[in-house]
Structures are given as structure tokens and as C-alpha cells.
Design a protein around this motif. Structure first.
Motif, short mmCIF file in Angstrom:
data_model
loop_
_atom_site.label_atom_id
_atom_site.label_comp_id
_atom_site.label_asym_id
_atom_site.label_seq_id
_atom_site.Cartn_x
_atom_site.Cartn_y
_atom_site.Cartn_z
N ARG A 113 -5.93 1.32 -1.62
CA ARG A 113 -6.95 2.02 -1.68
C ARG A 113 -7.96 1.56 -1.09
N ALA A 114 -7.84 0.34 -0.51
CA ALA A 114 -8.93 -0.29 0.24
C ALA A 114 -8.56 -0.34 1.51
N ASP A 115 -8.76 -1.55 2.38
CA ASP A 115 -8.21 -1.79 3.81
C ASP A 115 -7.33 -3.17 3.86
N SER A 116 -6.81 -3.19 2.50
CA SER A 116 -5.47 -4.29 2.42
C SER A 116 -4.37 -3.46 2.86
N PRO A 117 -3.37 -4.56 3.36
CA PRO A 117 -2.27 -3.68 3.96
C PRO A 117 -1.27 -3.10 2.69
N ASN A 118 -0.73 -1.95 3.12
CA ASN A 118 0.25 -1.33 2.31
C ASN A 118 1.62 -1.98 2.47
N LEU A 119 2.07 -2.04 1.25
CA LEU A 119 3.31 -2.89 0.93
C LEU A 119 4.50 -2.14 0.74
N ALA A 120 4.24 -0.92 0.46
CA ALA A 120 5.45 0.01 -0.23
C ALA A 120 6.42 0.45 1.10
N GLY A 121 7.58 -0.18 0.85
CA GLY A 121 8.67 0.20 2.04
C GLY A 121 8.53 -0.71 2.94
N GLN A 122 7.70 -1.82 2.99
CA GLN A 122 7.51 -2.72 4.03
C GLN A 122 8.98 -3.45 4.01
N TYR A 123 9.52 -3.79 5.44
CA TYR A 123 10.67 -4.69 5.40
C TYR A 123 10.50 -5.80 4.57
N VAL A 124 11.77 -6.05 3.89
CA VAL A 124 11.60 -7.21 2.87
C VAL A 124 11.46 -8.30 3.82
N ALA A 125 11.89 -8.68 4.90
CA ALA A 125 11.83 -9.89 5.80
C ALA A 125 10.31 -10.23 6.02
N VAL A 126 9.61 -8.86 6.29
CA VAL A 126 8.34 -9.18 6.75
C VAL A 126 7.39 -9.66 5.47
N ILE A 127 7.54 -9.03 4.49
CA ILE A 127 6.99 -9.62 3.28
C ILE A 127 7.15 -11.35 2.71
N TYR A 128 8.28 -11.32 2.79
CA TYR A 128 8.90 -12.95 2.58
C TYR A 128 8.29 -13.73 3.41
N LYS A 129 8.16 -13.57 4.83
CA LYS A 129 7.61 -14.40 5.68
C LYS A 129 6.31 -14.61 5.59
#
Length: 271
Positions: A113-129
Motif C-alpha cells: 500500500r506504499a511504494d515498497s515492491p509487491n511480492l505476491a506472485g513474484q518469481y521464487v528465485a527473485v525473492i530468494y536472491k
């Protein structure tokens, strides 16, 4: 007539043929290496040799603006297409518990709800890295760096699995209200810039490249500017830094606005 006489400049037909061939070659080189590069309004060259190198596909760099040296440790994360490809339900459940601490910035359902990145549905490897990079300080942030410092490898894998499990925001690009920017669809081949969609597309995705649809325009612009300035250095093989340095401010703004577009009902729901 002998072969020696045939291929002699005393033979007027041979002389004319050589002259025409040389003229065509010189004209082609003049158009391809000098006229066409200068005809591109978005390109700026320091001198004639710079234009020729650009047309020949050779890397060029203005001596007045050398690439900035990295100020942070470089990422040592190695990703493959199978990285965390099949997380268990237990891992997703543990990630859901851990994610309660992330909700204040990234939203209770992974939609910020701010300007932080949306993480829902993000590729698993992206969040992991990215979490590993925050922990190693290959990528730094006043909030994320202290948070990631206390995460174990299993915690990071669980968080990545949970957020990747959540439904993501869809692509939303109605035309003609939101025309597709050229830099996103076609790139800029003369400057060595591939289309954004070739790595970040919904049909074609490069391992480690994030899903950008629905991200905050402010966040996207900040990250592109950070890559361009060398403030962010955790991209693989400096690919994003090289691209961002070659983008114009207008192209950065257009790309960020394109990926940030969402239907009005979704925008209202996250306000």
C-alpha cells in the motif's frame, strides 16, 4: 584477350567496374557508419570515431562519464531455472508465519500500500536472491538490510516460497490510453538495449529477473536510477547497470509508468 589484359586498368571496362564498386562501398560505409548514427536523435556522440564504433556494434563509453565503481560487495548468489522450483507446503506455511513481519511494508497479501515492491506472485528465485543479497549487503536498504541479517537460509527459502505462492497482480495495458513504450517492446538496438519484455515478460522470463507488472512507479524509477548511478550493484553480470546507464530519463519514466499501470478498481482497493 588474355586474362592479364582483361584484369588490367588499361581495359576501360575493368577500370569502370572497379571504380563503380569502390564508389558503392564508400557510399555504403558513409551512410551506415556516419549518416545513420547521427540521424538517431536520441544518440549523442563525442566525436566521429565514437559514431563509427557505435554503428559497428563496438562498446563505447564517453571518457567524461566512466562507469562508476561498485561501492558494495557483489552478489555471489547462483541461480538456475530449478532454484526452489518445487517448494513444499510446509515451506510455504513457515513462510506465511515469517511474512507477518513483512506486512507493514509489503502488505498483508503481498500487495504494497506504499511504494515498497509487491511480492505476491513474484518469481521464487527473485525473492530468494534479493533476500540473500540484502543479508550479504550486496544490496543495501535501511529497512531490509537489518531485517535480512537475522534470516537463516531456510527462512529465506520459506519466505520466497510463500510470496511466490500468492496470486500476483496481472498485466494491465489498455490501448490507446496507455501506448506501449518503444523501450519496453522493441528496446534500442543501436544502443545495445534489449526490450524490457525479453527478460521481464510474462511469456519469456530470464531467471532472476523480476515480474514488474503492477509495481510502484516510484519504486521502479528509483531502482533504475540506482542501477544507472551505480548505487545498486547486485545485478547479474552488470546487465541492468549497463542498460540503465544507456536509458534516457524519459525512457525510465515511460517504462516505470507502463509497468505500474493497473485497473482503477485494484488501485482503489490498495489505497
Amino acid at each position: 584477350m588474355s586474362a592479364r589484359e582483361l584484369f588490367s586498368f588499361r581495359n576501360p571496362y575493368f577500370s569502370v567496374s572497379v571504380g563503380i564498386t569502390a564508389a558503392v562501398f564508400l557510399l555504403t560505409a558513409l551512410l551506415g557508419f556516419i549518416v545513420l548514427p547521427y540521424a538517431q536523435p536520441e544518440l549523442k556522440f563525442t566525436d566521429l570515431w565514437d559514431a563509427i564504433c557505435s554503428a559497428a556494434g563496438l562498446p563505447r563509453r564517453s571518457p567524461s562519464s566512466p562507469a562508476p565503481k561498485p561501492t558494495h560487495p557483489l552478489s555471489e548468489v547462483v541461480l538456475t531455472p530449478t532454484t526452489l522450483a518445487h517448494p513444499s507446503q510446509e515451506s510455504i506455511g513457515r513462510g506465511a508465519t515469517l511474512a507477518q513481519r513483512c506486512a507493514i511494508c509489503h502488505g498483508p497479501t503481498g500487495i504494497s500500500r506504499a511504494d515498497s515492491p509487491n511480492l505476491a506472485g513474484q518469481y521464487v528465485a527473485v525473492i530468494y536472491k534479493q533476500l540473500l543479497d540484502f543479508r550479504s549487503r550486496a544490496r543495501t536498504n535501511a529497512v531490509m538490510s537489518p531485517f535480512a541479517a537475522n534470516l537463516s537460509d531456510q527462512d529465506i527459502a520459506d519466505l520466497a516460497a510463500y510470496y511466490a505462492y500468492l496470486p500476483r497482480l496481472p498485466a494491465y495495458h489498455p490501448e490507446p490510453q496507455l501506448p506501449r513504450p518503444r523501450i519496453v517492446i522493441n528496446g534500442a538496438p543501436v544502443r545495445g538495449i534489449a526490450p524490457c519484455g525479453s527478460c521481464h515478460g510474462s511469456l519469456d522470463n530470464k531467471t532472476g529477473s523480476p515480474w514488474l507488472e503492477g509495481q510502484s512507479k516510484v519504486y521502479l524509477k528509483e531502482q533504475l536510477q540506482a542501477f544507472a548511478s551505480g548505487q545498486r550493484t547486485n545485478d547479474i553480470n552488470q546487465q541492468m547497470r549497463n542498460i540503465a546507464r544507456a536509458l534516457t530519463p524519459q525512457e525510465i519514466d515511460e517504462a516505470a509508468a507502463y509497468y505500474a499501470s493497473q485497473p482503477p478498481d485494484i488501485v482503489k482497493a490498495t489505497d
